[in-house]
Enzyme design. Structure first.
Site, PDB file in Angstrom:
ATOM      1  N   GLU A 124      -3.961  45.396  69.576  1.00  0.00           N
ATOM      2  CA  GLU A 124      -5.008  44.381  69.423  1.00  0.00           C
ATOM      3  C   GLU A 124      -5.434  44.338  67.964  1.00  0.00           C
ATOM      4  OE1 GLU A 124      -8.409  44.913  71.949  1.00  0.00           O
ATOM      5  OE2 GLU A 124      -7.189  45.382  73.714  1.00  0.00           O
ATOM      6  N   GLU A 149      -7.419  50.905  76.178  1.00  0.00           N
ATOM      7  CA  GLU A 149      -8.348  51.615  75.294  1.00  0.00           C
ATOM      8  C   GLU A 149      -8.960  52.837  75.990  1.00  0.00           C
ATOM      9  OE1 GLU A 149      -9.676  48.410  71.944  1.00  0.00           O
ATOM     10  OE2 GLU A 149     -11.020  48.594  73.672  1.00  0.00           O
ATOM     11  N   ASP A 203     -20.530  29.595  69.488  1.00  0.00           N
ATOM     12  CA  ASP A 203     -20.356  29.808  70.925  1.00  0.00           C
ATOM     13  C   ASP A 203     -21.664  30.215  71.619  1.00  0.00           C
ATOM     14  OD1 ASP A 203     -20.716  32.385  70.056  1.00  0.00           O
ATOM     15  OD2 ASP A 203     -18.763  33.123  70.711  1.00  0.00           O
ATOM     16  N   ASP A 220     -22.143  30.682  63.977  1.00  0.00           N
ATOM     17  CA  ASP A 220     -22.243  30.813  65.428  1.00  0.00           C
ATOM     18  C   ASP A 220     -21.874  29.481  66.063  1.00  0.00           C
ATOM     19  OD1 ASP A 220     -22.839  31.320  68.040  1.00  0.00           O
ATOM     20  OD2 ASP A 220     -25.008  31.315  67.780  1.00  0.00           O
TER      21      ASP A 220
END
Length: 289
Positions: free
Chosen positions: A220, A122, A231, A229
């Site tokens: 990607e 990137e 994690d 949520d």
């Protein structure tokens, strides 16, 4: 795990469903001075070899993704490795060449040579601490030169992000051409939350192909299957965005999105395909991380 609870190697599951390449990143030295790893997989050359052997044993082809950094390299951060910080610019160019050649030479000795090598990750106007295209061109060329010497049959990819800014890719591909950088594949990230429409992605990559005769690739792509949520870190996506109207954050919404990206890749001239990022990073929930 399968739905019936039986354990399965994810690489076997991917292979059984048509995945035929693995993209493995390499960081220079992803460890603090005291030896503590920076985490996120400690993706050094040794771990590349370990994963590449596993992948080759299952029939995958390999993309070696060289970040030229000790940790994540992306449009917001392209940090020079610790070992190179006091180098002159000429020494930095030589270091990129030498590091690329070392990685490929070790891979050759271990019989896990990649079919494609990505020179930077990137690299939107930055690479290994350098912030001008005049300097970046020589770093790209140094990496490419090493690939050509060790592995002349491999494809050389250069990777960018933010195709939604429609002048970006025309500018990047023009600069690569003007500076005579030797490469084969113009690779793009595409995250539907941020990177615009598939129609725009088709247009900008087709223009690169038609203007410069380069192969293209979606290096990607990913999409969420839940807004919850699980994690214990803040989510990068939220409910209610324009994209979610077409692809809800559900398992089926994720599947629909990725199918559409694959269908788009199939229509772009000389597009090699897509890499999903990151198919084995599945949070497991629980009371704390």
């Amino acid at each position: 795990y399968r739905r019936n609870g039986a354990q399965i190697d994810p690489l076997d599951a991917f292979c059984a469903n048509g995945v035929d390449w693995m993209r493995i990143r390499i960081w220079n030295d992803p460890y603090a001075p005291d030896g503590t790893p920076y985490l996120a997989g400690s993706c050094n050359l040794d771990n590349y070899i370990r994963l590449a052997k596993l992948a080759k044993s299952k029939g995958y082809q390999l993309l070696m993704d060289l970040h030229y950094s000790d940790f994540w390299a992306d449009p917001g951060k392209q940090m020079i490795p610790k070992a190179w910080q006091n180098y002159t610019y000429d020494q930095l160019v030589e270091a990129v060449y030498a590091f690329t050649k070392e990685c490929l030479t070790v891979a050759a000795a271990e019989d896990v040579l990649p079919e494609m090598v990505q020179v930077g990750n990137e690299t939107n106007g930055h690479l290994s601490g350098e912030k001008t295209w005049f300097n970046m061109q020589y770093l790209f060329s140094a990496g490419s030169k090493a690939v050509r010497e060790v592995l002349p049959d491999a494809l050389v990819a250069i990777h960018f992000a933010n195709p939604e800014k429609v002048t970006n890719y025309a500018d990047y591909s023009w600069r690569l051409a003007v500076n005579q950088v030797d490469y084969d594949v113009f690779a793009s990230s595409y995250y539907p939350y941020w990177h615009g429409t598939l129609e725009n992605l088709t247009e900008v990559l087709t223009k690169v192909h038609d203007t410069y005769g380069k192969k293209v690739m979606i290096a990607e792509v990913s999409y969420a299957y839940t807004p919850d949520d699980s994690d214990f870190y803040g989510n990068t996506i939220s409910e209610g965005g324009a994209v979610t109207k077409n692809y809800p954050y559900t398992i089926q919404g994720q599947a629909n999105c990725i199918r559409d990206v694959i269908a788009t890749a199939a229509k772009i001239p000389d597009c090699l395909g897509i890499f999903y990022w990151e198919g084995t990073w599945i949070s497991v929930g629980g009371e704390s991380w």
